[in-house]
Scaffold this motif. Structure first.
Motif: not given
Length: 262
Positions: A33, A60, A62, A78
């Motif tokens: 992440f 983010y 990933v 998030y």
């Protein structure tokens, strides 16, 4: 080569599980992440899971480490745990209408709950720090006031309770009697009843209809009694309903509240 195609659990937050779908994932070992990582659990060659680490709110990139290679990246959002810092208004009647909630972490909010009363309706997220919602109707009261905590639920969790999120439901006031029942301008009238909490006005309203005239002044004594001063402008021999106004509304006109102007 391993690839990822989608997520289940985005937006998400600390303690929740992210499910990653793709191909060639049997050798997955960790999920990145941004500059943080989490241990991958292989479910099948097309699916893995991992715990979501602690991050700052935001998006983010990933990707997954599978063997010695790294997959493509997909965006993950998030969601921080929401927090309620204030509400407006802070009190109202049994059906108070729209409430504005201020705080943080409100993006993607799914519910706003008023204690045991239940969830509000018409939730509108204005931005990450503000939303509006129609409060649920209170129903029958066991007393005159009911203080509830307003909590906000998002993919990041549910806000913790504090004095900053409290909303007070007010039961409607009622007048049961007055003394004396007639008199001239300037005399004191003792008004008895129920739920005289946070009284904002005491009015003299013509029993046949017409504009109300506020008492010259009033003095709350208790939740069941106050003293009002008869105002100027009443018509001699006319009758008026003495009504009490609080955040819970205006007391209904009843036979016991009728005052005759001298």
């Amino acid at each position: 080569m391993a690839t990822i195609t989608s997520f289940t659990g985005s937006p998400g937050s600390l303690g929740q599980t992210l499910t990653i779908n793709g191909t060639g994932l049997s050798s997955a070992t960790k999920v990145n992440f941004g500059n943080k990582s989490a241990t991958a659990t292989v479910v099948s060659s097309t699916q893995i899971t991992c715990p979501i680490p602690s991050l700052c709110a935001g998006q983010y990139n990933v990707n997954v480490m599978a063997g010695t290679s790294t997959t493509n990246s997909l965006p993950f959002f998030y969601a921080a745990t929401p927090a309620v810092l204030s509400v407006s208004p802070v009190s109202g009647a049994a059906s108070p209408g729209s409430i504005t909630v201020n705080g943080s972490g409100f993006l993607n909010a799914t519910a706003v709950t008023f204690g045991a009363i239940g969830a509000g309706t018409g939730l509108t997220v204005l931005n990450d720090s503000q939303l509006s919602v129609t409060a649920p109707a209170h129903g029958a009261f066991t007393g005159c006031l009911d203080t509830v905590d307003i909590t906000v639920t998002t993919p990041g969790g549910t806000s913790t309770t504090s004095v900053s999120d409290q909303f007070v439901y007010y039961n409607a006031p009622a007048v049961t009697g007055i003394s004396p029942t007639s008199g001239a301008e300037g005399i004191n009238v003792t008004v008895t009843g129920t739920c005289f909490d946070s009284v904002s006005d005491v009015t003299f309203t013509p029993t046949g209809g017409g504009a109300s005239i506020s008492a010259s002044s009033f003095t709350p004594i208790s939740e069941t009694q106050l003293v009002a001063v008869v105002p100027a402008g009443l018509t001699a021999s006319a009758t008026y309903d003495i009504q009490v106004v609080t955040p819970g509304g205006t007391s209904p006109a009843v036979a016991g509240d009728v005052f005759t102007a001298a």
